[in-house]
Scaffold this motif. Structure first.
Motif, mmCIF file in Angstrom:
data_model
loop_
_atom_site.group_PDB
_atom_site.id
_atom_site.type_symbol
_atom_site.label_atom_id
_atom_site.label_comp_id
_atom_site.label_asym_id
_atom_site.label_seq_id
_atom_site.Cartn_x
_atom_site.Cartn_y
_atom_site.Cartn_z
ATOM 1 N N UNK A 1 -38.595 25.211 19.324
ATOM 2 C CA UNK A 1 -38.995 25.659 17.987
ATOM 3 C C UNK A 1 -39.661 24.507 17.230
ATOM 4 N N UNK A 2 -39.068 23.316 17.319
ATOM 5 C CA UNK A 2 -39.603 22.158 16.601
ATOM 6 C C UNK A 2 -40.951 21.716 17.164
ATOM 7 N N UNK A 3 -41.169 21.912 18.442
ATOM 8 C CA UNK A 3 -42.444 21.544 19.065
ATOM 9 C C UNK A 3 -43.499 22.636 18.913
ATOM 10 N N UNK A 4 -43.093 23.810 18.483
ATOM 11 C CA UNK A 4 -44.029 24.916 18.336
ATOM 12 C C UNK A 4 -44.327 25.630 19.640
ATOM 13 N N UNK A 5 -43.543 25.356 20.677
ATOM 14 C CA UNK A 5 -43.739 26.020 21.968
ATOM 15 C C UNK A 5 -43.348 27.485 21.858
ATOM 16 N N UNK A 6 -42.258 27.756 21.136
ATOM 17 C CA UNK A 6 -41.788 29.112 20.887
ATOM 18 C C UNK A 6 -41.542 29.271 19.400
ATOM 19 N N UNK A 7 -41.683 30.497 18.921
ATOM 20 C CA UNK A 7 -41.373 30.792 17.525
ATOM 21 C C UNK A 7 -40.191 31.757 17.493
ATOM 22 N N UNK A 8 -39.150 31.416 16.746
ATOM 23 C CA UNK A 8 -37.992 32.301 16.686
ATOM 24 C C UNK A 8 -38.306 33.573 15.905
ATOM 25 N N UNK A 9 -37.532 34.619 16.155
ATOM 26 C CA UNK A 9 -37.675 35.843 15.371
ATOM 27 C C UNK A 9 -37.084 35.605 13.986
ATOM 28 N N UNK A 10 -37.328 36.524 13.081
ATOM 29 C CA UNK A 10 -36.924 36.327 11.688
ATOM 30 C C UNK A 10 -35.405 36.213 11.542
ATOM 31 N N UNK A 11 -34.648 36.945 12.336
ATOM 32 C CA UNK A 11 -33.187 36.854 12.246
ATOM 33 C C UNK A 11 -32.715 35.452 12.628
#
Length: 95
Positions: free
Chosen positions: A38-48
């Motif tokens: 998440x911090x690297x921007x490789x994946x984006x978490x869902x809103x929950x």
């Protein structure tokens, strides 16, 4: 911007990526890797997940998406005010 704000808030709370992930309800075996991505921007978490991360960090969700440093600071400061002071500030700004 989300990635940067997430990392800044995590470091300010003195949490490791794994600790943050666990506090946000992620599986302990993948918590560190997921927060890192998440911090690297490789994946984006869902809103929950974003909401749980923000709660674990003690910041409003909006803070994580503020694209201006002044706005981010304002969001944090506003969140700390009592409701009556928030109302007075809003009236002053809006008039």
């Amino acid at each position: 911007m989300f990635q940067r704000r997430l990392k800044e808030a995590r470091l300010r709370c003195q949490l490791s990526q794994k600790e943050l992930g666990i506090q946000a309800g992620l599986d302990p075996f993948v918590a560190s890797t997921r927060v890192n991505r998440y911090e690297l921007g490789v994946h984006e978490p869902d809103i929950a997940t974003i909401e749980r991360l923000a709660a674990a960090l003690g910041v409003p969700t909006a803070y994580l998406f503020a694209d201006d440093d002044r706005l981010a600071r304002l969001i944090l400061a506003f969140e700390r005010l009592p409701a009556s002071e928030k109302d007075c500030l809003l009236k002053a700004i809006e008039s």
